[in-house]
Design an enzyme around this catalytic site. Structure first.
Site, PDB file in Angstrom:
ATOM      1  N   HIS A   1       0.854  -1.175   0.000  1.00  9.48           N
ATOM      2  CA  HIS A   1       0.000   0.000   0.000  1.00  9.48           C
ATOM      3  C   HIS A   1       0.902   1.242   0.000  1.00  9.48           C
ATOM      4  CE1 HIS A   1      -3.682  -2.246   1.817  1.00  9.48           C
ATOM      5  NE2 HIS A   1      -3.727  -2.235   0.508  1.00  9.48           N
TER       6      HIS A   1
ATOM      7  N   LYS B   1       5.092   1.554   1.000  1.00  8.72           N
ATOM      8  CA  LYS B   1       6.101   1.429  -0.059  1.00  8.72           C
ATOM      9  C   LYS B   1       7.517   1.744   0.436  1.00  8.72           C
ATOM     10  CE  LYS B   1       3.138   2.126  -4.156  1.00  8.72           C
ATOM     11  NZ  LYS B   1       2.229   1.121  -3.766  1.00  8.72           N
TER      12      LYS B   1
ATOM     13  N   THR C   1       3.399  -5.196  -8.405  1.00  6.92           N
ATOM     14  CA  THR C   1       2.447  -4.296  -9.031  1.00  6.92           C
ATOM     15  C   THR C   1       3.225  -3.106  -9.592  1.00  6.92           C
ATOM     16  OG1 THR C   1       2.012  -3.395  -6.832  1.00  6.92           O
ATOM     17  CG2 THR C   1       0.427  -4.990  -7.690  1.00  6.92           C
ATOM     18  N   GLY C   2       2.617  -2.371 -10.505  1.00  2.00           N
ATOM     19  CA  GLY C   2       3.307  -1.383 -11.316  1.00  2.00           C
ATOM     20  C   GLY C   2       4.105  -0.323 -10.596  1.00  2.00           C
ATOM     21  N   THR C   3       3.459   0.453  -9.747  1.00  2.00           N
ATOM     22  CA  THR C   3       4.156   1.545  -9.075  1.00  2.00           C
ATOM     23  C   THR C   3       5.187   1.010  -8.102  1.00  2.00           C
ATOM     24  OG1 THR C   3       2.165   2.900  -9.281  1.00  2.00           O
ATOM     25  CG2 THR C   3       3.825   3.642  -7.707  1.00  2.00           C
ATOM     26  N   THR C   4       4.808   0.014  -7.325  1.00  2.00           N
ATOM     27  CA  THR C   4       5.753  -0.592  -6.381  1.00  2.00           C
ATOM     28  C   THR C   4       6.944  -1.157  -7.132  1.00  2.00           C
ATOM     29  OG1 THR C   4       3.960  -1.110  -4.842  1.00  2.00           O
ATOM     30  CG2 THR C   4       6.008  -2.353  -4.594  1.00  2.00           C
TER      31      THR C   4
ATOM     32  N   SER D   1      -0.536  -1.527 -12.321  1.00  2.00           N
ATOM     33  CA  SER D   1      -0.635  -0.962 -10.979  1.00  2.00           C
ATOM     34  C   SER D   1      -1.859  -1.571 -10.291  1.00  2.00           C
ATOM     35  CB  SER D   1      -0.731   0.562 -11.035  1.00  2.00           C
ATOM     36  OG  SER D   1      -1.938   0.951 -11.640  1.00  2.00           O
ATOM     37  N   GLY D   2      -1.886  -1.473  -8.977  1.00  2.00           N
ATOM     38  CA  GLY D   2      -2.977  -2.074  -8.212  1.00  2.00           C
ATOM     39  C   GLY D   2      -4.363  -1.682  -8.689  1.00  2.00           C
TER      40      GLY D   2
ATOM     41  N   ASP E   1      -2.901  -6.479  -8.812  1.00  5.12           N
ATOM     42  CA  ASP E   1      -3.088  -7.469  -7.748  1.00  5.12           C
ATOM     43  C   ASP E   1      -3.808  -8.702  -8.276  1.00  5.12           C
ATOM     44  OD1 ASP E   1      -5.273  -5.651  -8.000  1.00  5.12           O
ATOM     45  OD2 ASP E   1      -6.059  -6.268  -6.051  1.00  5.12           O
TER      46      ASP E   1
ATOM     47  N   ASP F   1      -1.324  -1.426   4.745  1.00 10.38           N
ATOM     48  CA  ASP F   1      -1.537  -0.372   5.721  1.00 10.38           C
ATOM     49  C   ASP F   1      -2.904  -0.620   6.360  1.00 10.38           C
ATOM     50  OD1 ASP F   1      -1.878   1.895   7.190  1.00 10.38           O
ATOM     51  OD2 ASP F   1      -1.505   3.284   5.556  1.00 10.38           O
TER      52      ASP F   1
ATOM     53  N   HIS G   1      -8.350   3.212  -3.633  1.00  8.50           N
ATOM     54  CA  HIS G   1      -7.739   2.816  -4.906  1.00  8.50           C
ATOM     55  C   HIS G   1      -6.684   1.729  -4.725  1.00  8.50           C
ATOM     56  CE1 HIS G   1      -4.693   5.665  -3.464  1.00  8.50           C
ATOM     57  NE2 HIS G   1      -3.837   4.982  -4.204  1.00  8.50           N
TER      58      HIS G   1
ATOM     59  N   ASP H   1      -6.865  -4.713  -2.749  1.00  7.14           N
ATOM     60  CA  ASP H   1      -7.549  -5.378  -1.640  1.00  7.14           C
ATOM     61  C   ASP H   1      -6.813  -6.668  -1.332  1.00  7.14           C
ATOM     62  OD1 ASP H   1      -9.315  -6.346   0.242  1.00  7.14           O
ATOM     63  OD2 ASP H   1     -10.750  -7.066  -1.252  1.00  7.14           O
TER      64      ASP H   1
ATOM     65  N   ARG I   1      -6.948 -15.128   0.449  1.00  8.00           N
ATOM     66  CA  ARG I   1      -7.756 -16.328   0.186  1.00  8.00           C
ATOM     67  C   ARG I   1      -7.029 -17.253  -0.790  1.00  8.00           C
ATOM     68  NH1 ARG I   1     -11.912 -14.047  -1.937  1.00  8.00           N
ATOM     69  NH2 ARG I   1     -12.817 -13.539   0.082  1.00  8.00           N
TER      70      ARG I   1
END
Length: 132
Positions: free
Chosen positions: A8, A12, A34-37, A54-55, A60, A80, A87, A90, A96
């Site tokens: 989140h 980061k 994920t993209g930004t991370t 990105s998420g 995700d 977090d 945005h 999840d 799960r």
């Protein structure tokens, strides 16, 4: 070995610091994020990362598909719990999937260390013998 890295927004910086501290071993692992991370990990930690969307755009879910296809050996998702934004990815669906497919998942730095150490222990003899 394939490891997914997700965080989140507020987490980061902690994931980047973790990656820098564990870069000796993470550089030997096939990493997805994920993209930004992923871009921040490339830029700030110098790691090779296969970036997904990105998420908010489904990254995700792309990582979830890898878990379902059993092509992902572990997940570090620094979440977090107090101020996650609408945005942001999840974690419920990923948790799960990890439970269904018995994929180790870490949601904080203490368990992230444990997941990485256990994956390395399982892979000893596959180029990880010198890691300590």
């Amino acid at each position: 070995m394939r490891l997914a890295l997700i965080a989140h927004d507020e987490k980061k910086p902690a994931l980047i610091e973790f990656a820098k501290n564990r870069s000796d071993i993470l550089s030997k692992i096939d990493l997805i994020a994920t993209g930004t991370t992923g871009q921040r990990l490339i830029d700030e930690a110098g790691l090779e990362i296969e970036r997904k969307q990105s998420g908010p755009l489904g990254g995700d879910m792309q990582i979830g598909a890898e878990i379902a296809n059993e092509t992902c050996d572990g997940v570090i998702f620094l979440r977090d719990p107090l101020t996650a934004q609408p945005h942001e990815p999840d974690i419920t669906a990923l948790l799960r999937l990890c439970d269904v497919h018995e994929t180790p998942v870490a949601t904080n730095l203490a368990t992230a260390d444990a997941v990485v150490d256990e994956l390395v222990r399982e892979k000893e003899g596959d180029g990880f013998e010198d890691y300590e």
